[in-house]
Design an enzyme around this catalytic site. Structure first.
Site, PDB file in Angstrom:
ATOM      1  N   HIS A 156      62.958  28.479  37.531  1.00 40.32           N
ATOM      2  CA  HIS A 156      61.975  27.378  37.402  1.00 40.32           C
ATOM      3  C   HIS A 156      60.703  27.681  38.194  1.00 40.32           C
ATOM      4  CE1 HIS A 156      65.457  24.971  35.977  1.00 40.32           C
ATOM      5  NE2 HIS A 156      66.092  25.617  36.937  1.00 40.32           N
ATOM      6  N   SER A 277      33.892  39.422  37.641  1.00 44.42           N
ATOM      7  CA  SER A 277      33.292  38.250  37.014  1.00 44.42           C
ATOM      8  C   SER A 277      31.790  38.450  36.978  1.00 44.42           C
ATOM      9  CB  SER A 277      33.643  37.019  37.844  1.00 44.42           C
ATOM     10  OG  SER A 277      32.665  36.029  37.686  1.00 44.42           O
ATOM     11  N   LYS A 283      35.559  38.062  42.591  1.00 47.18           N
ATOM     12  CA  LYS A 283      36.671  38.085  41.639  1.00 47.18           C
ATOM     13  C   LYS A 283      37.129  39.497  41.272  1.00 47.18           C
ATOM     14  CE  LYS A 283      38.403  35.036  39.718  1.00 47.18           C
ATOM     15  NZ  LYS A 283      37.959  34.178  38.627  1.00 47.18           N
ATOM     16  N   GLU A 290      46.175  39.867  30.870  1.00 49.99           N
ATOM     17  CA  GLU A 290      45.904  38.656  30.079  1.00 49.99           C
ATOM     18  C   GLU A 290      45.727  38.990  28.603  1.00 49.99           C
ATOM     19  OE1 GLU A 290      43.229  35.667  32.382  1.00 49.99           O
ATOM     20  OE2 GLU A 290      42.870  37.627  33.230  1.00 49.99           O
TER      21      GLU A 290
END
Ligand code: ARG
Length: 459
Positions: A156, A277, A283, A290
């Site tokens: 979980h 970024s 970043k 992704e």
């Protein structure tokens, strides 16, 4: 380019119809398989006396020339042709005239296209199997370096029990090994040649289907000519295995993305496999992971496309089936592209072992071991579970951990606790005593690695 099926027609095809009907923009990648299939077919026609031997030799050698010329760039594929089959036959005929026109004896584009896709997929499946094996071997290497790297295991997404990074990585190896075996299995079923099925009903010519199957490296001919030309199960099967590969890569990517975040900071990706970024200078984004996660959607879409194309088709060939190629080729290309980026990303990532160890020290992930300790003192597991739960509640109240709780506090929830509880809940011991088959202990992990290595090298 003129159609092969003139004769019955009085008018030229409308340009819109030709553009809509044409598949050459995506089936041109099968040129090599199409030519090799034609060479085998011509050779068989010669061997069976359907055409003369010298004729078949001439056709075969001119087809080889066409193949070499396309490969070298000397011959350009005409994108206005209806499909690759039409183009190759048309070009052969322009070179050999009436002899070229004999090639299509006892054959149809229906068995021809079914053959070409099978040949392309055999080749592509082998490439993907090799890429998966490479990924598994990279994971095994990383696992070997991290047999003692303790980290929290989750359920979980809550810290659950201690494991090692090696143990975690090996879980992916076993998923990927199953994918490899599924691809191998699909390959076996796909390894039958539809050539000689004709349009649907075989042929009256005295052909030898075993010979063409043999020449092209198939186990044998498809058993039923209708099935030979109508079957696209192999595309669906491969797309479904590839979907599962993407499920596995996507789950892994999800973890990579989490592990890269400041909230976890378990790993750092190499700069060569991360992006920045345009506005936020701090970043470092896990875009590759992704994208792989995102691209899984394409492959599932390809599988759905194939299932939907096929589900309502009466036997045998229907033009709907031309749509199969874009879907299955996209699935194959997407998986290859993902593996190409994913494997070196894993190979070059750095593991932040201290952060993993620190995370494992929080979250009471040794609570099960604490309960097991009470079981060893004679308490039934359910009572031991309850007493440990109370100890955890005490920790949460005081802001302490199972390691820092005093013996008096332990005894306040259960008098069976003694000093040796601290030894029993030591994280290293909790992990390395889990010697059950398949578990995270060094010995268990080494056995798993051995099995994985045997599996890859024996296939
Ligand atoms: N381009 C067609 C395809 O990909 C080849 C088969 C054509 N057959 C036919 N009967 N029109 O499916």
């Amino acid at each position: 380019m003129a159609q092969l099926w003139k004769g019955r027609f009085k008018k030229e095809l409308a340009k819109e119809t030709n553009d809509f009907n044409s598949s050459i923009s995506f089936d041109c990648r099968m040129f090599e398989e199409d030519i090799k299939g034609s060479i085998a077919h011509a050779t068989m026609l010669g061997a069976c006396g359907v055409i003369q031997k010298e004729e078949s030799e001439k056709i075969a050698s001119e087809l080889s020339n066409i193949l070499n010329e396309i490969k070298s760039g000397e011959l350009e594929i005409d994108m206005s042709a209806e499909d690759i089959h039409t183009f190759i036959e048309g070009d052969l005929t322009s070179r050999l005239d009436s002899l070229g026109k004999k090639l299509h004896t006892a054959r149809s584009r229906n068995d021809q296209v079914a053959l070409d896709i099978r040949m392309v997929l055999k080749k592509e499946t082998d490439k993907i199997i090799n890429m998966l094996k490479k990924l598994v071997s990279v994971l095994v290497l990383k696992a070997e370096e991290n047999k003692e790297t303790i980290m929290p295991g989750y359920t979980h997404l809550q810290r659950a029990q201690p494991i090692t990074l090696a143990h975690h990585l090996l879980a992916y190896c076993f998923m990927l090994l199953r994918d490899i075996s599924r691809l191998d299995d699909a390959k076996k079923r796909m390894n039958f040649s539809p050539l000689g099925s004709g349009a649907l009903a075989g042929t009256t010519y005295p052909i030898n289907r075993d010979l063409t199957a043999d020449l092209l490296g198939f186990e044998g001919p498809c058993k039923n000519s209708l099935d030979g030309v109508s079957d696209r199960d192999f595309c669906i099967e491969i797309a479904s295995v590839l979907s599962l590969v993407m499920v596995h890569l996507s789950r892994f990517c999800e973890e990579i993305i989490l592990w890269c975040s400041w909230e976890f900071k378990f790993i750092e990706l190499d700069d060569a496999f991360s992006t920045g970024s345009s506005i936020m200078p701090q970043k470092k984004n896990p875009d590759i992971a992704e994208l792989v996660r995102g691209k899984s959607g394409r492959v599932f879409g390809d599988l759905t496309t194939l299932l939907t194309i096929m589900k309502g088709l009466p036997l045998a060939y229907n033009k709907d089936m031309q749509e199969d190629k874009e879907a299955i080729f996209d699935a194959v290309d997407t998986v290859k592209m993902c593996l190409c980026a994913f494997t070196p990303m894993i190979e070059t990532m750095s593991v932040l072992k201290e952060n993993m160890r620190a995370a494992a020290a929080k979250g009471f992930i040794n609570a099960t071991d604490c309960a097991d300790y009470l079981v060893s003192k004679g308490l039934p597991f359910r009572d031991a579970y309850k007493a440990t739960g109370e100890a955890v509640a005490l920790c949460i109240e005081n802001g302490s951990t199972l390691e820092t709780l005093s013996l008096e506090e332990y005894k306040s929830v259960c008098p069976l606790f003694e000093y040796d509880v601290f030894d029993a809940i030591n994280l290293e011991k909790c992990v390395f005593n889990r010697i059950s088959k398949g578990g995270p202990a060094i010995e268990s992990v080494e056995n798993q690695i051995k099995e994985i290595k045997e599996n890859i090298y024996n296939q």
